[in-house]
Design an enzyme around this catalytic site. Structure first.
Site, PDB file in Angstrom:
ATOM      1  N   SER A 206       0.798  -1.224   0.000  1.00  0.00           N
ATOM      2  CA  SER A 206       0.000   0.000   0.000  1.00  0.00           C
ATOM      3  C   SER A 206       0.828   1.271   0.000  1.00  0.00           C
ATOM      4  O   SER A 206       0.349   2.311  -0.453  1.00  0.00           O
ATOM      5  CB  SER A 206      -0.941   0.004   1.206  1.00  0.00           C
ATOM      6  OG  SER A 206      -0.218  -0.026   2.425  1.00  0.00           O
ATOM      7  N   HIS A 234      -5.355  -4.096  -1.289  1.00  0.00           N
ATOM      8  CA  HIS A 234      -5.121  -3.121  -2.351  1.00  0.00           C
ATOM      9  C   HIS A 234      -5.038  -3.804  -3.713  1.00  0.00           C
ATOM     10  O   HIS A 234      -4.289  -3.370  -4.594  1.00  0.00           O
ATOM     11  CB  HIS A 234      -3.862  -2.313  -2.057  1.00  0.00           C
ATOM     12  CG  HIS A 234      -4.030  -1.360  -0.926  1.00  0.00           C
ATOM     13  ND1 HIS A 234      -4.575  -0.102  -1.075  1.00  0.00           N
ATOM     14  CD2 HIS A 234      -3.762  -1.486   0.397  1.00  0.00           C
ATOM     15  CE1 HIS A 234      -4.624   0.511   0.089  1.00  0.00           C
ATOM     16  NE2 HIS A 234      -4.140  -0.306   0.996  1.00  0.00           N
ATOM     17  N   LYS A 265     -12.506  -0.865   0.756  1.00  0.00           N
ATOM     18  CA  LYS A 265     -11.804  -0.110  -0.295  1.00  0.00           C
ATOM     19  C   LYS A 265     -12.604  -0.205  -1.588  1.00  0.00           C
ATOM     20  O   LYS A 265     -13.580   0.512  -1.754  1.00  0.00           O
ATOM     21  CB  LYS A 265     -10.369  -0.609  -0.414  1.00  0.00           C
ATOM     22  CG  LYS A 265      -9.532  -0.282   0.830  1.00  0.00           C
ATOM     23  CD  LYS A 265      -8.104  -0.726   0.715  1.00  0.00           C
ATOM     24  CE  LYS A 265      -7.256  -0.214   1.870  1.00  0.00           C
ATOM     25  NZ  LYS A 265      -7.693  -0.637   3.204  1.00  0.00           N
TER      26      LYS A 265
END
Length: 419
Positions: A206, A234, A265
């Site tokens: 990240s 991610h 996310k």
């Protein structure tokens, strides 16, 4: 010099309230000095207040006009998608605001089980277990799975939640140099004496935007009889041809044993995390994983929002291709201008600056030009590695990206941050 007994006798004559006040005063003094040290180091982290929905265009308290947001994990732009919001509203009406319970008491609803099954199908795994966050998933996995007979081998730049989760377990701990396969192999050779060997890595890192070499990791794991764990926070939703993550991107979906990821996310942006993998592992986690056993269930609205986001992704993955093209546009233009951008082909685009104060000043000046970015400094990143982490979303337009680059050029020249 007073003896211990004399000191205790004198202390006993001080009224209890005064002693407590003195202790609180000492605490306040210690905390203020610690905070002052953070300010002096230039690593103080302020919180800007957003007064609108999350998205590529936002409003920020104290700043006039609309702002372009380039630092959210909203990779697919689904955090404010009308169908995602509608699904959350419907779940709020049907299933209530919350469960007031953990899962094994009276905190499991049909929508929790439906989402777990859907995530397992998405990742092509046997079963899935939900957590309040992926931090909790990482905190709950290693302690439940690994014993003092086992070993875990972790990339040195793994996310803090992986590091903290590994600290909780009693397995033998090996740390290999970042993305260094020769060092990983040496550690695997050293760990052969242990019962289970688990290689733990972020899929996409990240802070640097680089991707783990999963093909090489899986090859070494097979060679030395190890298992592979990947944190896909991610990557889930936008890496790989259909957005299933780095294991799909690199063609090793059948070789990665355990995946942890997030709903907070790309998949709606609210909250929640999960572990997906072999059914016996998930069953064990339901019995032994402390964050699962002792945390309230995910709120129904959050579950429904994530489920709808997953539906949208699986129905049409054109948005996955969109983010790749926009990421390349930003990276190529910034590098052509002379900026150093870490990582390769990931929507996380760290603009490397080195100095913490410089990163903070540039972020402030970018906001004045209508661009919301944040300077990252120690302890979030190593000392001397300060940066501004730009994050591209599928809902950014090409014009949005070009405007961001132009602002970086103007501010970079102002602060002499360009060669």
């Amino acid at each position: 010099m007073w003896s211990g007994g004399a000191w205790r006798a004198a202390l006993s004559r001080v009224p209890c309230g005064r002693r407590a006040q003195s202790a609180q005063a000492r605490l306040r003094d210690i905390l203020e000095r610690e905070l002052e040290g953070i300010r002096d180091a230039g690593t103080w982290k302020s919180e800007r207040v957003i007064t609108s929905r999350q998205g590529p265009h936002i409003h920020v308290d104290g700043v006039s006009g609309g702002i372009l947001n380039f630092c959210a994990n909203n990779y697919l732009g689904l955090s404010s998608h009308p169908q995602v919001i509608e699904a959350g509203q419907q779940a709020l009406e049907e299933f209530g605001a919350g469960l007031s319970s953990v899962r094994f008491i009276c905190g499991t609803q049909s929508i929790h089980k439906d989402l777990e099954a859907k995530l397992a199908r998405f990742h092509r795994r046997e079963d899935t277990i939900l957590y309040p966050s992926c931090f909790d998933a990482n905190a709950g996995l290693f302690e439940a799975l690994l014993t003092p007979e086992d070993a875990v081998l972790s990339d040195e730049l793994n996310h803090a939640s992986i590091i903290d989760g590994i600290r909780l377990c009693k397995a033998h701990k090996y740390r290999y140099r970042h993305l260094d396969m020769a060092d990983l192999e040496a550690k695997l050779q050293e760990a052969q004496k242990h019962r289970l060997r688990l290689v733990a890595t972020d899929g996409a890192f990240s802070m640097d935007g680089d991707i783990a070499p999963l093909q090489d990791i899986c090859r070494l794991a097979s060679q030395y009889g190890a298992l592979v764990f990947v944190d896909e926070c991610h990557a889930t939703g936008f890496l790989g041809p259909t957005g299933r993550g780095t294991d799909e991107l690199l063609g090793v979906m059948d070789q990665v044993t355990i995946i942890n990821s997030t709903l907070g996310k790309a998949l709606g942006g609210a909250s929640g995390g999960y572990t997906t993998g072999p059914a016996p592992l998930v069953a064990l986690l339901r019995q032994r994983s402390r964050p699962y056993l002792f945390s309230n269930s995910l709120p129904p609205a959050v579950v429904a929002c994530a489920s709808k986001a997953l539906d949208l992704l699986m129905e049409n993955n054109a948005i996955v291709q969109s983010i790749a093209a926009k990421t390349q546009r930003f990276r190529s233009k910034m590098e052509a201008a002379g900026f150093t951008i870490s990582g390769v082909a990931h929507p996380i685009c760290p603009v490397m600056l080195g100095d913490a104060r410089l990163a903070s000043r540039i972020a402030d000046d970018m906001l004045k030009r209508g661009i919301f970015v944040i300077g990252f400094s120690y302890p979030v990143v190593p000392k001397g590695k300060a940066r501004i982490r730009v994050q591209i979303s599928a809902v950014h337009s090409e014009e949005d990206i070009d405007r961001c680059v132009e602002a970086f050029l103007e501010v970079g020249r102002l602060h002499r941050a360009l060669p």
